[in-house]
Design a protein around this motif. Sequence first.
Motif, PDB file in Angstrom:
ATOM      1  N   HIS A  74       0.838  -1.205   0.000  1.00 39.38           N
ATOM      2  CA  HIS A  74       0.000   0.000   0.000  1.00 39.38           C
ATOM      3  C   HIS A  74       0.875   1.257   0.000  1.00 39.38           C
ATOM      4  CE1 HIS A  74      -3.401  -2.552   0.346  1.00 39.38           C
ATOM      5  NE2 HIS A  74      -3.224  -2.862   1.613  1.00 39.38           N
ATOM      6  N   SER A  92      -6.399   6.530  -1.988  1.00 41.88           N
ATOM      7  CA  SER A  92      -6.840   5.137  -1.971  1.00 41.88           C
ATOM      8  C   SER A  92      -5.802   4.243  -1.298  1.00 41.88           C
ATOM      9  CB  SER A  92      -7.088   4.658  -3.410  1.00 41.88           C
ATOM     10  OG  SER A  92      -7.418   3.286  -3.441  1.00 41.88           O
ATOM     11  N   GLU A  95      -5.830   4.904   2.533  1.00 39.98           N
ATOM     12  CA  GLU A  95      -6.971   4.251   3.190  1.00 39.98           C
ATOM     13  C   GLU A  95      -6.749   2.744   3.322  1.00 39.98           C
ATOM     14  OE1 GLU A  95     -10.142   5.347   0.630  1.00 39.98           O
ATOM     15  OE2 GLU A  95     -10.422   7.339   1.536  1.00 39.98           O
ATOM     16  N   ALA A  96      -6.192   2.140   2.281  1.00 43.59           N
ATOM     17  CA  ALA A  96      -5.933   0.696   2.302  1.00 43.59           C
ATOM     18  C   ALA A  96      -4.886   0.349   3.352  1.00 43.59           C
ATOM     19  CB  ALA A  96      -5.484   0.218   0.917  1.00 43.59           C
ATOM     20  N   THR A 100      -5.260  -2.249   6.565  1.00 43.61           N
ATOM     21  CA  THR A 100      -4.344  -3.381   6.743  1.00 43.61           C
ATOM     22  C   THR A 100      -3.661  -3.334   8.101  1.00 43.61           C
ATOM     23  OG1 THR A 100      -3.958  -3.538   4.365  1.00 43.61           O
ATOM     24  CG2 THR A 100      -2.322  -4.558   5.803  1.00 43.61           C
TER      25      THR A 100
END
Length: 208
Positions: A74, A92, A95-96, A100
């Motif tokens: 990420h 994006s 946020e990922a 995680t």
Amino acid sequence: MKKLIFSLMIMTFIIFTACNSKPEKKGVDHQSTEIIEDEESQAATKTATITEIKASFTGVDPKTSSTIKQIVDHYIHVKTALSNDDDKEAASGGEAMVATMGQVDKSRLTAEQAALYDENEADLREHAEHIGENVGNIKHQREHFIMMSEDVYALVKGFGAGRTLYHAHCPMAKDNEGAMWLTETNEIRNPYFGSKMLKCGSVKEVID
């Protein structure tokens, strides 16, 4: 690995001058100026060395290794997006990363591993959140990416990343204080300036 390090030194030699580009001004002998700058850059680059680093932790729990690898993936997502001047994709990736990080099972960490993770966890989460929440403000995203890179670098030096990474450095980032980032290839694509100075930087370390 010797051949890899040699090739990286050649790559450093080729891209070093990219950071020294300046806007054209009338009345200046550009050819003479470029020759002088090129000679100075070559002299500095001849002394450049690339260090090989191995992850310090051995026998890391497989599930932990997998989760750390996802965090790094990420991070690479964010890095690539910023290199492409893409604030939406950067958000994006941020946020990922936050999602995680919520999957890290600290019960699987040794005391030494937990100490390293705890030392960087809160800051890394904060920077990922800021990047994720700031679509439309790529300058702010890049400011937090500077600090995110330091946190991920610390984790990678301890846990590894499941693949080879390169520690790159831009001397002009952070108001000319300089800043580092991690990349999956030895090609310089600067996340701090994007298309304005995409090739500015050099590889300092190889991390396995």
